[in-house]
Design an enzyme around this catalytic site. Structure first.
Site, mmCIF file in Angstrom:
data_model
loop_
_atom_site.group_PDB
_atom_site.id
_atom_site.type_symbol
_atom_site.label_atom_id
_atom_site.label_comp_id
_atom_site.label_asym_id
_atom_site.label_seq_id
_atom_site.Cartn_x
_atom_site.Cartn_y
_atom_site.Cartn_z
ATOM 1 N N LYS A 201 2.693 8.529 -15.890
ATOM 2 C CA LYS A 201 1.857 8.961 -17.208
ATOM 3 C C LYS A 201 2.352 8.645 -18.487
ATOM 4 C CE LYS A 201 -1.113 12.572 -19.557
ATOM 5 N NZ LYS A 201 -1.542 13.922 -19.616
ATOM 6 N N ARG A 211 -9.920 14.034 -24.882
ATOM 7 C CA ARG A 211 -9.535 15.153 -25.847
ATOM 8 C C ARG A 211 -10.647 15.358 -26.500
ATOM 9 N NH1 ARG A 211 -3.677 12.170 -28.264
ATOM 10 N NH2 ARG A 211 -2.637 12.317 -26.154
ATOM 11 N N GLU A 240 10.453 8.076 -12.465
ATOM 12 C CA GLU A 240 9.995 9.069 -12.242
ATOM 13 C C GLU A 240 9.232 9.599 -10.978
ATOM 14 O OE1 GLU A 240 9.466 11.703 -14.322
ATOM 15 O OE2 GLU A 240 9.921 10.050 -16.461
ATOM 16 N N LYS A 255 -1.702 6.381 -14.206
ATOM 17 C CA LYS A 255 -2.390 6.407 -15.621
ATOM 18 C C LYS A 255 -2.089 6.283 -16.802
ATOM 19 C CE LYS A 255 -4.726 10.448 -17.871
ATOM 20 N NZ LYS A 255 -3.689 12.084 -17.839
ATOM 21 N N SER A 281 -10.577 8.493 -19.483
ATOM 22 C CA SER A 281 -11.999 7.965 -20.712
ATOM 23 C C SER A 281 -12.137 6.887 -21.666
ATOM 24 C CB SER A 281 -11.682 9.049 -20.821
ATOM 25 O OG SER A 281 -10.266 9.133 -22.322
ATOM 26 N N TYR A 320 -14.723 8.542 -13.750
ATOM 27 C CA TYR A 320 -15.914 9.325 -14.632
ATOM 28 C C TYR A 320 -17.102 8.377 -13.916
ATOM 29 C CZ TYR A 320 -12.628 11.528 -17.453
ATOM 30 O OH TYR A 320 -11.058 11.930 -18.127
HETATM 31 C C1 PBG Z 1 -4.170 16.271 -19.997
HETATM 32 C C2 PBG Z 1 -4.841 15.147 -19.734
HETATM 33 C C3 PBG Z 1 -4.874 13.968 -20.380
HETATM 34 C C4 PBG Z 1 -5.414 13.137 -19.732
HETATM 35 C C5 PBG Z 1 -5.834 13.258 -18.097
HETATM 36 N N1 PBG Z 1 -5.294 15.048 -18.153
HETATM 37 C C6 PBG Z 1 -5.210 13.959 -22.061
HETATM 38 C C7 PBG Z 1 -3.716 13.506 -22.317
HETATM 39 O O1 PBG Z 1 -2.081 13.521 -21.596
HETATM 40 O O2 PBG Z 1 -3.687 14.153 -23.894
HETATM 41 C C8 PBG Z 1 -6.806 11.908 -19.691
HETATM 42 C C9 PBG Z 1 -7.475 11.962 -18.943
HETATM 43 C C10 PBG Z 1 -8.441 10.470 -19.130
HETATM 44 O O3 PBG Z 1 -8.482 9.970 -20.562
HETATM 45 O O4 PBG Z 1 -9.996 10.012 -19.074
HETATM 46 N N2 PBG Z 1 -2.455 16.045 -19.646
#
Ligand code: PBG
Length: 331
Positions: A201, A211, A240, A255, A281, A320
């Site tokens: 990630k 957020r 990782e 991600k 997102s 989404y």
């Molecule tokens: C939080 C989390 C995030 C997302 C999924 N879980 C945001 C972040 O790490 O700040 C992002 C998902 C998205 O942007 O659709 N741990």
């Protein structure tokens, strides 16, 4: 291959629709999709998210309706995220451990209504519950503490599993959390609760609308670069992933999605394990912005991006657009 033009013409197999179907190497089906949903308090509430046009936060009753829609559309799993009220957020994110928090209520309601017809994936990280918007506990300097955070994440995972979660998905990027969570799940009899680790990630600029959706954007000071990965690193992603697999992760998530397709390919080729990608997102918002600007066709953009993940070797995609895509593809 020995044949040359004109005996060999690669356009021959492309000349007819039936032939293109016959030769297509990968397909997207509704069964490849995981649909992320945002839960909010109250009842009868649909609360649109401005930075994610077409996506809303739903109260638990609405979430159950979306779960039934997903089952009817052939989507096998949902991913849930809570929009925790500001007064329930705290420095230590204790609401994550409340057996009656929004997440647990949504999990139970979905499981009561749909049973085994749909899987529920739950995010493990503290950002929807902390008053500072970081994914873990912080010290005086604002540094996110690893080991103290892992202890809370274990409690959060057990809380979600007790409510009926099927897949625990730690998105926090703390070191050592998969072993700790797996041992706790085994110790509490949750032997068939899976772990899908967000192993690779990245500290990405594509999470902004998320957020907003969970209500942490206004709270977050600074960034998440001391725990999420540097976008310049690929070899580190393999380390990782290797660690999380060794610690007992059942599947791996990469991600964000499209900007990190190379990582998904390398993980799949290196480890031959189930790999999932999260079309996040900001990626959704980019497609919707292109559609709104008249720069592209939604259905075409959505299906082509989803296909890219399958071509890269992913077992599935969190998107989404999952429900929209599932309806386009037919159950
Ligand atoms: C939080 C989390 C995030 C997302 C999924 N879980 C945001 C972040 O790490 O700040 C992002 C998902 C998205 O942007 O659709 N741990």
């Amino acid at each position: 291959m020995t044949a040359n033009y004109p005996m060999l013409r690669l356009r021959r197999t492309r000349a007819h629709s039936w032939s293109r179907s016959l030769h297509r190497e990968v397909l997207v089906t509704p069964a490849d999709l995981i649909w992320p949903l945002f839960v909010t308090g109250g009842s009868g509430i649909e609360d649109p998210i401005a930075s994610l046009p077409g996506v809303s936060r739903w109260s638990v009753d609405g979430i159950v309706k979306r779960a039934k829609d997903a089952v009817a559309a052939g989507i096998p799993a949902l991913a849930l995220f809570p929009n925790t009220q500001p007064e329930r957020r705290s420095e230590d994110g204790a609401e994550a451990l409340n057996p009656d928090n929004l997440m647990c209520r949504a999990i139970k309601a979905i499981k009561d209504a749909c049973g085994d017809d749909i899987g529920v994936l739950t995010d493990v990280a503290l950002d929807p519950y902390t008053s500072h918007g970081q994914d873990g506990l912080i010290d005086e300097a604002g540094y996110v503490l690893n080991d103290a955070t892992v202890d809370v994440l274990v409690g959060q995972s057990l809380n979600q599993a007790a409510a009926g979660a099927d897949i625990i998905a730690p998105s926090d990027m703390m070191d050592g959390r998969i072993t700790a969570i797996r041992e706790a799940l085994e110790g509490h009899g949750h032997v068939n609760v899976q772990i899908m680790s967000y192993a690779a990630k990245y500290a990405s600029a594509f999470y902004g609308p998320f957020r907003d959706a969970v209500g942490s954007s206004g709270l977050l000071k600074g960034n998440k670069k001391t725990y999420q990965m540097d976008p310049g690193n690929a070899e580190e992603a393999l380390r990782e992933v290797e660690l999380d697999l060794a610690e007992g992760s059942d599947s791996i998530m990469v991600k964000p999605g499209l900007p990190y397709l190379d990582i998904a390919v390398r993980v799949k080729q290196t480890f031959q394990v189930p790999v999932f990608a999260y079309q996040v997102s900001g990626e959704y918002a980019m497609i919707e912005a292109a559609v709104a600007a008249g720069a592209g066709d939604r259905d075409g953009l959505v299906l082509e991006t989803l296909l890219a993940f399958k071509r890269a070797g992913c077992s599935g995609v969190l998107s989404y657009h999952a429900f929209h895509a599932a309806r386009l593809l037919g159950a």
